[in-house]
Write a protein that holds these residues in place. Structure first.
Motif, PDB file in Angstrom:
ATOM      1  N   UNK A 162       0.867  -1.188   0.000  1.00  0.00           N
ATOM      2  CA  UNK A 162       0.000   0.000   0.000  1.00  0.00           C
ATOM      3  C   UNK A 162       0.898   1.230   0.000  1.00  0.00           C
ATOM      4  N   UNK A 163       0.581   2.216  -0.852  1.00  0.00           N
ATOM      5  CA  UNK A 163       1.405   3.428  -0.963  1.00  0.00           C
ATOM      6  C   UNK A 163       0.521   4.656  -1.013  1.00  0.00           C
ATOM      7  N   UNK A 164       1.116   5.803  -0.646  1.00  0.00           N
ATOM      8  CA  UNK A 164       0.436   7.076  -0.818  1.00  0.00           C
ATOM      9  C   UNK A 164       1.472   8.202  -0.779  1.00  0.00           C
ATOM     10  N   UNK A 165       1.104   9.356  -1.321  1.00  0.00           N
ATOM     11  CA  UNK A 165       1.960  10.533  -1.270  1.00  0.00           C
ATOM     12  C   UNK A 165       1.765  11.256   0.061  1.00  0.00           C
ATOM     13  N   UNK A 166       2.800  11.946   0.505  1.00  0.00           N
ATOM     14  CA  UNK A 166       2.742  12.745   1.737  1.00  0.00           C
ATOM     15  C   UNK A 166       2.947  14.217   1.388  1.00  0.00           C
ATOM     16  N   UNK A 167       4.098  14.553   0.797  1.00  0.00           N
ATOM     17  CA  UNK A 167       4.409  15.893   0.285  1.00  0.00           C
ATOM     18  C   UNK A 167       4.171  16.994   1.309  1.00  0.00           C
ATOM     19  N   UNK A 168       4.779  16.829   2.469  1.00  0.00           N
ATOM     20  CA  UNK A 168       4.711  17.881   3.480  1.00  0.00           C
ATOM     21  C   UNK A 168       5.769  17.664   4.547  1.00  0.00           C
ATOM     22  N   UNK A 203      -1.841   5.894   8.099  1.00  0.00           N
ATOM     23  CA  UNK A 203      -0.563   6.107   8.760  1.00  0.00           C
ATOM     24  C   UNK A 203      -0.683   7.356   9.613  1.00  0.00           C
ATOM     25  N   UNK A 204      -0.215   7.268  10.860  1.00  0.00           N
ATOM     26  CA  UNK A 204      -0.228   8.423  11.753  1.00  0.00           C
ATOM     27  C   UNK A 204       1.216   8.780  12.073  1.00  0.00           C
ATOM     28  N   UNK A 205       1.582  10.034  11.804  1.00  0.00           N
ATOM     29  CA  UNK A 205       2.927  10.516  12.089  1.00  0.00           C
ATOM     30  C   UNK A 205       2.872  12.028  12.223  1.00  0.00           C
ATOM     31  N   UNK A 206       3.612  12.558  13.205  1.00  0.00           N
ATOM     32  CA  UNK A 206       3.687  14.003  13.378  1.00  0.00           C
ATOM     33  C   UNK A 206       2.359  14.664  13.679  1.00  0.00           C
ATOM     34  N   UNK A 207       1.457  13.953  14.378  1.00  0.00           N
ATOM     35  CA  UNK A 207       0.157  14.531  14.717  1.00  0.00           C
ATOM     36  C   UNK A 207      -0.811  14.607  13.559  1.00  0.00           C
ATOM     37  N   UNK A 208      -0.481  13.940  12.443  1.00  0.00           N
ATOM     38  CA  UNK A 208      -1.359  13.921  11.283  1.00  0.00           C
ATOM     39  C   UNK A 208      -1.700  12.481  10.923  1.00  0.00           C
ATOM     40  N   UNK A 209      -2.938  12.282  10.472  1.00  0.00           N
ATOM     41  CA  UNK A 209      -3.396  10.974  10.026  1.00  0.00           C
ATOM     42  C   UNK A 209      -3.529  10.990   8.506  1.00  0.00           C
ATOM     43  N   UNK A 210      -2.825  10.072   7.845  1.00  0.00           N
ATOM     44  CA  UNK A 210      -2.818   9.997   6.387  1.00  0.00           C
ATOM     45  C   UNK A 210      -3.542   8.723   5.950  1.00  0.00           C
ATOM     46  N   UNK A 211      -4.792   8.823   5.499  1.00  0.00           N
ATOM     47  CA  UNK A 211      -5.512   7.629   5.040  1.00  0.00           C
ATOM     48  C   UNK A 211      -4.793   6.989   3.857  1.00  0.00           C
ATOM     49  N   UNK A 212      -4.711   5.662   3.854  1.00  0.00           N
ATOM     50  CA  UNK A 212      -3.994   4.965   2.787  1.00  0.00           C
ATOM     51  C   UNK A 212      -4.791   4.919   1.494  1.00  0.00           C
ATOM     52  N   UNK A 213      -6.038   5.395   1.511  1.00  0.00           N
ATOM     53  CA  UNK A 213      -6.798   5.492   0.264  1.00  0.00           C
ATOM     54  C   UNK A 213      -6.456   6.764  -0.505  1.00  0.00           C
TER      55      UNK A 213
END
Length: 461
Positions: free
Chosen positions: A200-206, A308-318
């Motif tokens: 599973x992959x996703x962009x973060x860009x921040x 994925x949760x990192x740095x106080x942010x939640x990044x949905x894998x969708x």
């Protein structure tokens, strides 16, 4: 039984705690207990083993029957069984069997070498194992970590190897030729890498705060999660803050579709991952772009990772928009005191931690029985009992030595609690404890002299 400290060690800068643990393992290599496996750090220039730590088996026969999944991972690994490949080749002296698994950009090997003649059995224990002993098709792998799993070298020798597939390998998916330099040239194996478990992959860009203990930030471009790995691309400073607090970098959590949260300790992530420095033009001089690869010690289903949760942010894998999130404070890193004590007989204990303090900060249940001088803690459904004066703990009723490598420890009474060397908490509750430190370098007679001041324990739930 033989332990190798790899040639590349001089080229790799390890924190003092890692040095201490590796050196202790080297001194105690005849132990009956295997060291806990931690993550590895390589640089691109060191495309070989960063540090080889001998893992003790009970017998060669038992080790031979083990598989690549048993060697690398704990818990349920059944979801990867169909991705294993077992092959063998032999010459007049030896038989080489390789059990391999490809997962995402990782390739795991468990191999056994068996002698076929009496003379070969006598020679086998004396074969030196190093970066050139085993080889892969040039350009298809980058960096590896090797561990020997042998107890009776005349009966056979066993090794586990983890390596990373290059972009060329991932683009072509051509079989990788694997060979051993002590066997005939035509004794090679073709490791097929076309098949891999889902990822599973996703962009973060921040910009991400990757470590709440240091406030360190990095710019992440993307992440990939496989059954056994977590990898990401980041832009970061060449020089990072010194000290033991880097063990929490990056502080990630995986939120699963069933609502559960997996912490980095539960995933089995250690204090450092594989760093591949990427050649990117236009970055400031103090910056670099890395591809970081982290290795799990459990097997997960990446299709069941909701976010994925990192740095106080939640990044949905969708791929949907991230959002701010509050993590339970009991899941964040914290400190517990590293104490020196003496028991009632005057026996010293060094760098101990209080079970009561640890349980309070973990949010675990804790009780003290003054009659038996026993402390009981329950965390993540696991019950741990420690009794003053005893070198044996009870984990869910099972007697377990309080031991790290061959060094044994005793629980010591400290008021209405137990103070003990915290390796037993790692064993029972799957948490990580690392000593924080401050390292200073002075110059004496023109030569650099490093001094390390050890501080309290960092706990990563």
């Amino acid at each position: 039984m033989k332990q190798e400290f790899n040639w590349a060690m001089d080229q790799v800068k390890l924190p003092p705690e890692a040095e201490e643990r590796i050196l202790r393992a080297l001194e105690e290599q005849k132990a009956g207990k295997a060291p806990r496996r931690s993550r590895r750090t390589w640089k691109t220039a060191v495309a070989a083993v960063a540090a080889a730590v001998l893992m003790t088996g009970t017998a060669f026969a038992a080790a031979y029957q083990a598989g690549v999944l048993d060697i690398f991972f704990r818990g349920d690994t059944s979801s990867l069984e169909s991705y294993r490949t077992i092959q063998s080749t032999e010459d007049e002296n030896y038989r080489l069997t390789v059990d391999s698994l490809r997962d995402g950009d990782g390739l795991y090997l468990y191999l056994t070498v068996e002698p076929k003649t009496e003379q070969a059995a006598q020679v086998l224990p004396d074969i030196e194992w190093g970066p050139g002993t085993f080889s892969f098709t040039p350009g298809m792998t980058k960096g590896w970590w090797e561990s020997e799993e042998t107890t009776d070298p005349e009966a056979g020798r066993s090794f586990s190897i983890e390596t990373n597939l290059t972009l060329k390998a991932l683009e072509t998916l051509e079989p990788i030729t694997f060979s051993a330099n002590f066997m005939a040239e035509d004794c090679t194996l073709q490791l097929h890498i076309q098949q891999s478990a889902p990822t599973a992959s996703r962009s973060i860009d921040r910009e991400i705060e990757v470590n709440p203990l240091t406030g360190e930030t990095e710019y992440w471009t993307d992440v990939t999660i496989s059954s056994t790995r977590f990898s990401y691309t980041s832009i970061q400073n060449y020089s990072k803050m010194d000290g033991g607090r880097g063990v929490a970098d990056p502080l990630i959590f995986l939120k699963m579709t069933d609502g559960s949260i997996l912490t980095r300790s539960q995933l089995g992530l250690g204090p450092a991952g594989f760093e591949q420095i990427l050649d990117v033009e236009g970055l400031p001089e103090e910056k670099r772009m890395d591809r970081i690869i982290e290795h799990f010690q459990i097997v997960i289903d990446p299709t069941q990772v909701e976010s994925l949760i990192v740095g106080g942010m939640e990044f949905p894998m969708d791929g949907s928009d991230p959002k701010e999130v509050q993590i339970d404070e009991a899941l964040l890193p914290f400190y517990v005191e590293a104490m020196d004590y003496q028991d009632t007989q005057g026996n010293p204990g060094y760098y101990l931690s209080s079970m009561e303090e640890l349980c309070e900060k973990l949010g675990a249940d804790y009780s003290w029985d003054p009659e038996t001088k026993t402390a009981t803690g329950v965390y993540r459904g696991v019950t741990l009992r420690l009794t003053a004066g005893s070198g044996t703990a009870e984990i869910d009723g099972t007697p377990t030595p309080i031991q790290e490598y061959t060094r044994s420890y005793q629980a010591i009474q400290n008021g209405n609690t137990i103070a003990v060397y915290p390796c037993i908490f790692e064993t029972a509750w799957q948490i990580d404890l690392f000593r924080d430190y401050v390292r200073t370098i002075d110059h004496v007679d023109g030569q650099p002299v490093a001094e390390t001041e050890w501080l309290d324990w960092i706990v990563i739930p």
